[in-house]
Design a protein around this motif. Structure first.
Motif, PDB file in Angstrom:
ATOM      1  N   TRP A  21      22.837  45.288  45.517  1.00  6.21           N
ATOM      2  CA  TRP A  21      23.301  45.345  46.906  1.00  6.21           C
ATOM      3  C   TRP A  21      24.544  44.497  47.043  1.00  6.21           C
ATOM      4  CZ3 TRP A  21      22.634  47.975  51.243  1.00  6.21           C
ATOM      5  CH2 TRP A  21      23.037  47.421  52.455  1.00  6.21           C
ATOM      6  N   CYS A  22      25.575  45.073  47.642  1.00  2.00           N
ATOM      7  CA  CYS A  22      26.797  44.345  47.932  1.00  2.00           C
ATOM      8  C   CYS A  22      26.826  44.107  49.435  1.00  2.00           C
ATOM      9  CB  CYS A  22      28.022  45.128  47.463  1.00  2.00           C
ATOM     10  SG  CYS A  22      29.547  44.179  47.623  1.00  2.00           S
ATOM     11  N   ALA A  23      26.635  42.834  49.849  1.00  2.00           N
ATOM     12  CA  ALA A  23      26.497  42.513  51.265  1.00  2.00           C
ATOM     13  C   ALA A  23      27.807  42.699  52.024  1.00  2.00           C
ATOM     14  CB  ALA A  23      26.001  41.077  51.421  1.00  2.00           C
ATOM     15  N   SER A  24      28.939  42.431  51.390  1.00  2.00           N
ATOM     16  CA  SER A  24      30.219  42.532  52.105  1.00  2.00           C
ATOM     17  C   SER A  24      30.549  43.973  52.487  1.00  2.00           C
ATOM     18  CB  SER A  24      31.347  41.929  51.274  1.00  2.00           C
ATOM     19  OG  SER A  24      31.461  42.625  50.054  1.00  2.00           O
ATOM     20  N   SER A  25      30.253  44.916  51.617  1.00  2.00           N
ATOM     21  CA  SER A  25      30.557  46.327  51.913  1.00  2.00           C
ATOM     22  C   SER A  25      29.321  47.110  52.335  1.00  2.00           C
ATOM     23  CB  SER A  25      31.196  46.989  50.689  1.00  2.00           C
ATOM     24  OG  SER A  25      30.286  46.970  49.604  1.00  2.00           O
ATOM     25  N   ASP A  41      35.675  43.869  40.846  1.00  2.00           N
ATOM     26  CA  ASP A  41      36.157  45.056  41.552  1.00  2.00           C
ATOM     27  C   ASP A  41      34.995  45.884  42.117  1.00  2.00           C
ATOM     28  OD1 ASP A  41      35.352  45.727  38.985  1.00  2.00           O
ATOM     29  OD2 ASP A  41      36.775  47.403  38.828  1.00  2.00           O
ATOM     30  N   LEU A  42      33.813  45.688  41.576  1.00  2.00           N
ATOM     31  CA  LEU A  42      32.632  46.385  42.085  1.00  2.00           C
ATOM     32  C   LEU A  42      32.076  45.652  43.311  1.00  2.00           C
ATOM     33  CD1 LEU A  42      30.883  48.815  41.306  1.00  2.00           C
ATOM     34  CD2 LEU A  42      29.437  47.246  40.038  1.00  2.00           C
ATOM     35  N   CYS A  43      31.909  44.331  43.190  1.00  2.00           N
ATOM     36  CA  CYS A  43      31.410  43.508  44.288  1.00  2.00           C
ATOM     37  C   CYS A  43      31.639  42.046  43.942  1.00  2.00           C
ATOM     38  CB  CYS A  43      29.916  43.764  44.505  1.00  2.00           C
ATOM     39  SG  CYS A  43      29.260  42.931  45.958  1.00  2.00           S
ATOM     40  N   GLU A  44      32.046  41.216  44.922  1.00  2.00           N
ATOM     41  CA  GLU A  44      32.244  39.793  44.668  1.00  2.00           C
ATOM     42  C   GLU A  44      30.901  39.133  44.372  1.00  2.00           C
ATOM     43  OE1 GLU A  44      33.989  38.258  48.212  1.00  2.00           O
ATOM     44  OE2 GLU A  44      36.004  38.888  47.656  1.00  2.00           O
ATOM     45  N   LEU A  45      30.926  38.096  43.565  1.00  2.00           N
ATOM     46  CA  LEU A  45      29.683  37.428  43.186  1.00  2.00           C
ATOM     47  C   LEU A  45      28.945  36.853  44.389  1.00  2.00           C
ATOM     48  CD1 LEU A  45      30.575  35.571  39.865  1.00  2.00           C
ATOM     49  CD2 LEU A  45      29.185  37.603  40.168  1.00  2.00           C
TER      50      LEU A  45
END
Length: 135
Positions: A21-25, A41-45
Motif C-alpha cells: 500500500w502506498c499511502a501518498s497515492s 519511483d514506485l512509492c516513497e519509503l
C-alpha cells in the motif's frame, strides 16, 4: 490482483500479503519481490506499507537498524567479557597475578615474624623456668 484495492483502505489492500500500500497515492500494488525495498519511483519509503498499516518502511528500517546495532554492541561486550574471564583464569593457572604474589609475600613475612616471636617467647619462658628452678 492488488490493483483492485486502489483508492480503498490500507487494511483492505494488506489483507493480501503480496500487496503493498502506498499511502501518498492511495494505491495498492504487487510487492516487488525481486527487490527487498520498494523503489522510490514506485512509492516513497515513508508512504509504503506492507503487512500492517501502522508501520512504514522508513520507520521499520530505522527500528531494525537500532535493534541490530544494539545486538552487535551487546555481542561485542559479551565477547570482551568472555575474553577477560579467560585471561584472568589463565593468569591464575599460570601462577596468579601481581596481587596474588604480593599477598603471598606478605603472608610469608607474617609467618616468619610469628616464628621469631614464638622463639623469643620460648627463650624468655625457659629463662624464667631456670631462674626459679622449675626446669
Amino acid at each position: 490482483d492488488c490493483r483492485q484495492y486502489t483508492n480503498r483502505s490500507c487494511e483492505e489492500c494488506l489483507k493480501n500479503v503480496t500487496c503493498l500500500w502506498c499511502a501518498s497515492s492511495r494505491t495498492c500494488m504487487e510487492y516487488p519481490v525481486r527487490r527487498i525495498l520498494p523503489p522510490a519511483d514506485l512509492c516513497e519509503l515513508r508512504s509504503a506499507r506492507w503487512g500492517v498499516c501502522w508501520v512504514n518502511f522508513e520507520a521499520l528500517i530505522i527500528a531494525m537498524s537500532v535493534v541490530g546495532g544494539a545486538l552487535l554492541i551487546m555481542l561485542g561486550v559479551c565477547c570482551c567479557c568472555c575474553c577477560c574471564k579467560k585471561k584472568n583464569k589463565k593468569q591464575v593457572l599460570l601462577g596468579g597475578d601481581k596481587d596474588d604474589e604480593r599477598a603471598a609475600r606478605e603472608r610469608e613475612k607474617r609467618r616468619v615474624r610469628q616464628e621469631e616471636r614464638r622463639a623469643e617467647m620460648k627463650s624468655r619462658h625457659d629463662e624464667i623456668r631456670r631462674k626459679y628452678g622449675t626446669v
